[in-house]
Design a protein around this motif. Structure first.
Motif, PDB file in Angstrom:
ATOM      1  N   GLN A  66       0.772  -1.108   0.163  1.00  0.00           N
ATOM      2  CA  GLN A  66       0.004  -0.006   0.113  1.00  0.00           C
ATOM      3  C   GLN A  66       0.866   1.361  -0.129  1.00  0.00           C
ATOM      4  OE1 GLN A  66      -2.361  -0.709   3.474  1.00  0.00           O
ATOM      5  NE2 GLN A  66      -4.101  -1.645   2.103  1.00  0.00           N
ATOM      6  N   ALA A  67       1.884   1.295   0.861  1.00  0.00           N
ATOM      7  CA  ALA A  67       2.788   2.521   0.765  1.00  0.00           C
ATOM      8  C   ALA A  67       3.550   2.731  -0.478  1.00  0.00           C
ATOM      9  CB  ALA A  67       3.960   2.214   1.846  1.00  0.00           C
ATOM     10  N   GLU A  94       2.121   1.674  -3.524  1.00  0.00           N
ATOM     11  CA  GLU A  94       1.142   2.273  -4.278  1.00  0.00           C
ATOM     12  C   GLU A  94       0.820   4.013  -3.829  1.00  0.00           C
ATOM     13  OE1 GLU A  94      -2.005  -0.439  -3.516  1.00  0.00           O
ATOM     14  OE2 GLU A  94      -1.241  -1.894  -5.188  1.00  0.00           O
ATOM     15  N   LYS A  95       0.977   4.209  -2.737  1.00  0.00           N
ATOM     16  CA  LYS A  95       0.607   5.549  -2.498  1.00  0.00           C
ATOM     17  C   LYS A  95       1.681   6.549  -3.047  1.00  0.00           C
ATOM     18  CE  LYS A  95      -1.782   4.838   1.975  1.00  0.00           C
ATOM     19  NZ  LYS A  95      -1.862   5.083   3.161  1.00  0.00           N
ATOM     20  N   ASN A  96       2.780   5.843  -3.300  1.00  0.00           N
ATOM     21  CA  ASN A  96       3.871   6.726  -3.963  1.00  0.00           C
ATOM     22  C   ASN A  96       4.151   6.551  -5.513  1.00  0.00           C
ATOM     23  OD1 ASN A  96       5.700   8.189  -1.956  1.00  0.00           O
ATOM     24  ND2 ASN A  96       4.878   6.149  -0.808  1.00  0.00           N
ATOM     25  N   TYR A 144       3.416   0.776  -8.835  1.00  0.00           N
ATOM     26  CA  TYR A 144       2.447  -0.298  -8.737  1.00  0.00           C
ATOM     27  C   TYR A 144       3.026  -1.680  -9.210  1.00  0.00           C
ATOM     28  CZ  TYR A 144      -0.672   3.867  -8.467  1.00  0.00           C
ATOM     29  OH  TYR A 144      -1.192   5.086  -7.889  1.00  0.00           O
TER      30      TYR A 144
END
Length: 55
Positions: free
Chosen positions: A16-17, A19-21, A24
């Motif tokens: 998730q971290a 993807e937030k950055n 992918y």
């Protein structure tokens, strides 16, 4: 190690971290998993890398 609940939960948080950055899975990130029952082989790693480099 994905059969260890604490490890699996931490792994999901890391994904998730990423993807937030803007990183992918399948684009700039190769994910691999294994458990005590299902090991990740060097052959599969090679397959993932070759496939990634072809795209």
């Amino acid at each position: 190690m994905m059969d260890d609940p604490a490890y699996a939960q931490n792994a999901v948080k890391k994904i998730q971290a990423y993807e937030k950055n803007g990183i992918y899975p399948g684009e700039r990130l190769i994910l691999t998993f294994e458990t005590n029952q299902v090991a990740l082989s060097s052959q599969m790693i090679g397959n993932y890398v070759r496939r990634y480099l072809q795209s």
